[in-house]
Design an enzyme around this catalytic site. Sequence first.
Site, PDB file in Angstrom:
ATOM      1  N   GLU A 272      21.166   7.489  39.235  1.00 16.67           N
ATOM      2  CA  GLU A 272      21.624   7.031  39.696  1.00 16.67           C
ATOM      3  C   GLU A 272      22.340   6.497  40.589  1.00 16.67           C
ATOM      4  O   GLU A 272      22.393   6.525  41.657  1.00 16.67           O
ATOM      5  CB  GLU A 272      21.414   5.379  39.109  1.00 16.67           C
ATOM      6  CG  GLU A 272      22.049   4.568  39.544  1.00 16.67           C
ATOM      7  CD  GLU A 272      20.585   3.852  40.893  1.00 16.67           C
ATOM      8  OE1 GLU A 272      19.537   3.584  39.774  1.00 16.67           O
ATOM      9  OE2 GLU A 272      20.791   3.850  41.655  1.00 16.67           O
ATOM     10  N   ASP A 276      23.065   6.840  44.416  1.00 18.48           N
ATOM     11  CA  ASP A 276      24.363   5.746  44.884  1.00 18.48           C
ATOM     12  C   ASP A 276      25.288   6.668  46.321  1.00 18.48           C
ATOM     13  O   ASP A 276      25.622   6.142  47.262  1.00 18.48           O
ATOM     14  CB  ASP A 276      24.991   5.248  44.089  1.00 18.48           C
ATOM     15  CG  ASP A 276      23.839   3.932  43.475  1.00 18.48           C
ATOM     16  OD1 ASP A 276      22.613   4.340  43.407  1.00 18.48           O
ATOM     17  OD2 ASP A 276      23.753   3.852  42.107  1.00 18.48           O
ATOM     18  N   SER A 545      17.075   0.406  44.928  1.00 20.61           N
ATOM     19  CA  SER A 545      18.851   0.257  44.300  1.00 20.61           C
ATOM     20  C   SER A 545      19.154   1.335  45.850  1.00 20.61           C
ATOM     21  O   SER A 545      20.541   1.355  46.241  1.00 20.61           O
ATOM     22  CB  SER A 545      19.099   1.363  42.679  1.00 20.61           C
ATOM     23  OG  SER A 545      18.702   2.696  42.902  1.00 20.61           O
ATOM     24  N   ASP A 586      10.976  -7.062  61.734  1.00 17.57           N
ATOM     25  CA  ASP A 586      10.262  -7.576  61.153  1.00 17.57           C
ATOM     26  C   ASP A 586       9.247  -7.308  59.796  1.00 17.57           C
ATOM     27  O   ASP A 586       7.822  -6.726  60.582  1.00 17.57           O
ATOM     28  CB  ASP A 586       9.651  -9.095  61.469  1.00 17.57           C
ATOM     29  CG  ASP A 586       8.863 -10.291  60.933  1.00 17.57           C
ATOM     30  OD1 ASP A 586       9.066 -10.015  59.590  1.00 17.57           O
ATOM     31  OD2 ASP A 586       8.554 -11.001  61.492  1.00 17.57           O
ATOM     32  N   ASP A 608      10.029 -13.648  54.066  1.00 17.57           N
ATOM     33  CA  ASP A 608       9.719 -13.695  53.065  1.00 17.57           C
ATOM     34  C   ASP A 608       9.836 -12.974  51.841  1.00 17.57           C
ATOM     35  O   ASP A 608      11.167 -12.502  51.925  1.00 17.57           O
ATOM     36  CB  ASP A 608       7.728 -13.049  53.368  1.00 17.57           C
ATOM     37  CG  ASP A 608       7.784 -11.296  53.396  1.00 17.57           C
ATOM     38  OD1 ASP A 608       8.640 -10.310  53.284  1.00 17.57           O
ATOM     39  OD2 ASP A 608       7.909 -10.978  54.784  1.00 17.57           O
TER      40      ASP A 608
END
Length: 629
Positions: A272, A276, A545, A586, A608
């Site tokens: 992670e 990042d 993430s 979209d 949505d």
Amino acid sequence: MAPSFCFIFSALFAALVQGLKGVRNNTEVIVQIFFTALKIDSITQSFLELSDPTSPVYAKYWSAQQVTEAFKPETQGLEAVEKWLHSFNPLKTSSKLSNSRGHLTFKSTVEDVEVLLKTSCSHVDEHESAQTIRCGPLQIPKDLKSYIDMITVTAEVSHNPRKRQSPLRKQHGLAVRGLEKKASGQALDVDCDTYTSPECLRSLYNISRSVSSPLDGSLGIYEGAWTAWLPEDLDQFFERFEPELKGRRPVAQAIDGGYTQTDYKITPFNLESDLDFEYAMVLTNTTVVNLQVGDKYLLGNLNDMLAAFDVYYCGALDPSTDPVFPDDQPGGYNKSTDCGTLSPPKVVSISYTWPEVDFPPEYLRRQCLEFLKLGLMGVTVVVASGDTGTQSGIAPGTCTDKATKQNSNYTTGMFSPQWPSGCPWVISVGGTQFQTQSGANSTSPTNISTPQSNEIAFNMVLSSGERLSSGGGFSNTIPMPNYQREAVSAYLLREKAHISSLVASGYIGGANGSISTRGFPDVSVMASSYLTVVDGELKAIHGTSASAVVFASMIAMVNADRHRVGKSSVGFVNPTLYANPDIFNDVTSGHNYGCGADPAFRAAKGWDAITGLGSPNYGALHKILMELP
């Protein structure tokens, strides 16, 4: 005359006594009484006004002292509660009022608490082997009801046990060996239909390199203890995608110890953080702050980070849920909890998620107010919506039992939304993918519509059989904010038949079957096949993430360009985003799943509950935000 009493269920049922093996009347406990911020409606209105570009007070952010003054409870309430406590004879120790005057604390015993609050405390088993005592329902004088928000009762223990479920972390990534060989000593030539790289993101979202790089330290990324980026991983990534960054490192900001470990170089610890910081640093071409929270025993959580930003919030930490320091275990952080030790970066990115149901509603509401406080000071908070659809865990799944309203390891049940996406004062970022990308779900999207972009909702099955899906849906706790009401209402109308079937099946909805809570995500970004160097190996990583970090990087780049022309940071931008849906691509195809519903929420025209407003056209986003005062 004796005061009249009433039962207070929703606000006060959160009194927990943690760490006990049995109920003993003489067990010493710490009692915290949290006061209601009576002016919260007017504060929220002020916050929305300074976030509204048409308002004369737009971007006139508050100082930390102004925020503190605004949230102080009424003196009348403090005096009334203190008078009530002093009238209780067995209470032999004086109460201590916090610096913010937001709560008071005193020591007592289980026996005295039961008398004071006219309750009983019983032993229950919670979270597998953890021993917990629950006290409730509680009774307080009726005339104090409007002043008291929450009461917590916590056993004094020699050290803090690990609290609550740990956040969901990535454990998946497929090695990309063919590209490894090709990449040795030269820049990668990436097929963007298959993988995601920084250059692919620039092309897909019209991201031009900023005229001026963000100010150093203007983007901070939350990481929990034990996770760590590896210097050699960063350099290998930079060599392939941004050679001039080789040798650059994130700025470490340790909170409550900020423990990192690099002795064991394995995926759960490094994936992670590597992902990042590799992408944030390359996209922004700047130094990024590593907000590392917790020590080697107490992993830390969002409240610990927020306390480091807000000295007056520190005393409001709930020891039954939050790690509180000092930690007297060998090698633990032996100082007091960090309180107001850091100034928050102008953009904070959070890649982790927690099950909303794991926390009392009052806890969530108070933490959500801390995000509002950051917005009042011009800070943008960007969070991932999660990778497990409408459930809060990977197979066999974690859904909410319809009877107990608690999470269980069920594959069916009520949807279990992720936190902190349920807070309306953050930007929640969902995920997209290309149908052509590795591991993409081979099933056709269930909703038949013509895509307006070549992205579909993130929903894939890995070779291991593990299924990932963009988090999205509706909070079970936090009301829907006005800025998204029109967009969400339009979605509920378009998807009326399908949403009605979900409500009828008990997956979502209140007592009257309606939906009136915060919808998320707000936006979405590519979540599939991010080329990332982890433990010396190039891997394809999936998840929202990455999406959150990419969007946070975009906001940081806009802030830098605004700073260059003498303008402030953009702060809380959600109202502006919802007022300008045309700046998004979209996404109208795909769905997520969870808790027995497949499809759960479907992508559709407009906002949505899986891709939000869609994926950003950075050029259009940049133009709109640069034009703001």
